[in-house]
Motif scaffolding. Structure first.
Motif, short mmCIF file in Angstrom:
data_model
loop_
_atom_site.label_atom_id
_atom_site.label_comp_id
_atom_site.label_asym_id
_atom_site.label_seq_id
_atom_site.Cartn_x
_atom_site.Cartn_y
_atom_site.Cartn_z
N PHE A 191 -5.87 2.94 17.91
CA PHE A 191 -6.08 1.85 16.96
C PHE A 191 -5.66 2.26 15.55
N MET A 192 -6.16 3.42 15.10
CA MET A 192 -5.84 3.88 13.74
C MET A 192 -4.34 4.17 13.60
N LYS A 193 -3.77 4.78 14.61
CA LYS A 193 -2.33 5.08 14.59
C LYS A 193 -1.52 3.79 14.42
N ASP A 194 -1.85 2.79 15.22
CA ASP A 194 -1.15 1.51 15.13
C ASP A 194 -1.36 0.85 13.77
N LEU A 195 -2.57 0.96 13.23
CA LEU A 195 -2.88 0.40 11.92
C LEU A 195 -2.01 1.03 10.83
N TYR A 196 -1.91 2.37 10.83
CA TYR A 196 -1.10 3.04 9.81
C TYR A 196 0.39 2.78 10.02
N LYS A 197 0.84 2.70 11.26
CA LYS A 197 2.24 2.38 11.50
C LYS A 197 2.57 0.98 10.98
N SER A 198 1.64 0.05 11.18
CA SER A 198 1.84 -1.31 10.70
C SER A 198 1.86 -1.34 9.17
N ALA A 199 0.92 -0.63 8.56
CA ALA A 199 0.87 -0.59 7.08
C ALA A 199 2.15 0.02 6.53
N LEU A 251 -4.16 8.01 2.75
CA LEU A 251 -2.86 8.02 3.43
C LEU A 251 -1.97 6.91 2.89
N ILE A 252 -1.77 5.85 3.65
CA ILE A 252 -0.90 4.75 3.21
C ILE A 252 -1.78 3.64 2.65
N HIS A 253 -1.48 3.21 1.42
CA HIS A 253 -2.26 2.11 0.85
C HIS A 253 -1.48 1.42 -0.26
N GLY A 254 -1.60 0.13 -0.29
CA GLY A 254 -1.16 -0.76 -1.35
C GLY A 254 0.12 -0.44 -2.09
N GLN A 255 0.08 -0.74 -3.36
CA GLN A 255 1.25 -0.63 -4.22
C GLN A 255 1.75 0.80 -4.36
N GLN A 273 10.16 3.41 -2.23
CA GLN A 273 11.43 2.92 -2.78
C GLN A 273 12.21 4.02 -3.52
N ARG A 274 11.70 5.25 -3.49
CA ARG A 274 12.42 6.37 -4.11
C ARG A 274 13.81 6.50 -3.50
N ASP A 275 14.75 6.96 -4.28
CA ASP A 275 16.11 7.15 -3.78
C ASP A 275 16.12 8.02 -2.53
N GLY A 276 16.76 7.53 -1.50
CA GLY A 276 16.98 8.30 -0.30
C GLY A 276 15.88 8.22 0.75
N VAL A 277 14.72 7.68 0.43
CA VAL A 277 13.63 7.62 1.41
C VAL A 277 13.97 6.61 2.50
N ASN A 278 13.83 7.05 3.76
CA ASN A 278 14.05 6.13 4.87
C ASN A 278 12.91 6.16 5.89
N SER A 279 11.84 6.92 5.57
CA SER A 279 10.72 7.02 6.52
C SER A 279 9.47 7.54 5.84
N ILE A 280 8.36 7.32 6.52
CA ILE A 280 7.07 7.85 6.09
C ILE A 280 6.48 8.62 7.27
N PHE A 281 6.13 9.87 7.06
CA PHE A 281 5.47 10.68 8.08
C PHE A 281 4.00 10.82 7.68
N VAL A 282 3.12 10.27 8.48
CA VAL A 282 1.68 10.42 8.28
C VAL A 282 1.24 11.55 9.20
N VAL A 283 0.75 12.63 8.62
CA VAL A 283 0.36 13.80 9.40
C VAL A 283 -1.16 13.95 9.30
N LYS A 296 10.57 3.27 8.31
CA LYS A 296 10.06 3.67 9.62
C LYS A 296 8.88 4.59 9.37
N THR A 297 7.78 4.33 10.06
CA THR A 297 6.58 5.12 9.87
C THR A 297 6.24 5.85 11.17
#
Length: 167
Positions: free
Chosen positions: A43-51, A13-17, A24-34, A58-59
């Motif tokens: 716990f996991m939800k909060d962890l991924y939102k924080s990452a 899902l969400i990780h590192g570099q 940072q792609r043009d136009g991106v303003n959010s990440i949707f983790v499905v 906005k995640t």
């Protein structure tokens, strides 16, 4: 109306570099983790939102059904999102439901069964998933499906991967 700027399949899902660069792609303003498991575990939800928040975007973490509802009812509002699932089936279900995706990056999928084959350095696929990707491309308008673990690594096309399955 919102849009999926990029869809990605990556078991991590969400990780590192990778996410820092993709976000940072043009136009991106959010990440949707499905992901149903992550979305139902506080716990996991909060962890991924924080990452995700470390990228500056906005995640939102949600189940597959909630994602479908969010599209049906709100057309993702004004979000231009990177939409991430752990599996090809997750993306397949969303697109078949009507979530429009043009660009799909397959980033990292581990071997799970004896019928999985290594199609790139970081992706194992079975024929069923290869057929789903072919269908998304040919019948559901997902124009650009490519395999690339990190933005700086080389990529492989869907056509190259499908050849490995004789498709």
């Amino acid at each position: 109306m919102g849009a999926v700027n990029l869809a990605r399949v990556d078991e991590r899902l969400i990780h590192g570099q990778v996410m820092l660069t993709l976000s940072q792609r043009d136009g991106v303003n959010s990440i949707f983790v499905v992901d149903d498991v992550v979305a139902k575990d506080k716990f996991m939800k909060d962890l991924y939102k924080s990452a995700g928040s470390r990228t500056g975007q906005k995640t939102i973490v949600m189940t597959e059904e909630k994602c479908k509802f969010y599209w049906d009812e709100f057309k993702f509002k004004e979000y231009s999102a990177i939409l991430i699932t752990k599996t090809v089936t997750g993306i397949y279900n969303l697109v078949k439901h009507g979530v429009p995706i043009k660009d799909l990056n397959i980033g990292g999928i581990a071997k799970k069964g004896d019928d999985d084959i290594l199609v790139t350095k970081s992706v194992y696929l079975n024929k069923a998933d290869a057929l789903k990707l072919k269908e998304l491309n040919e019948e559901y308008g997902v124009e650009n499906i490519y395999f690339q673990a990190t933005p700086s690594s080389s990529s492989s096309s869907l056509a190259d991967v499908l050849k490995q399955f004789g498709l």
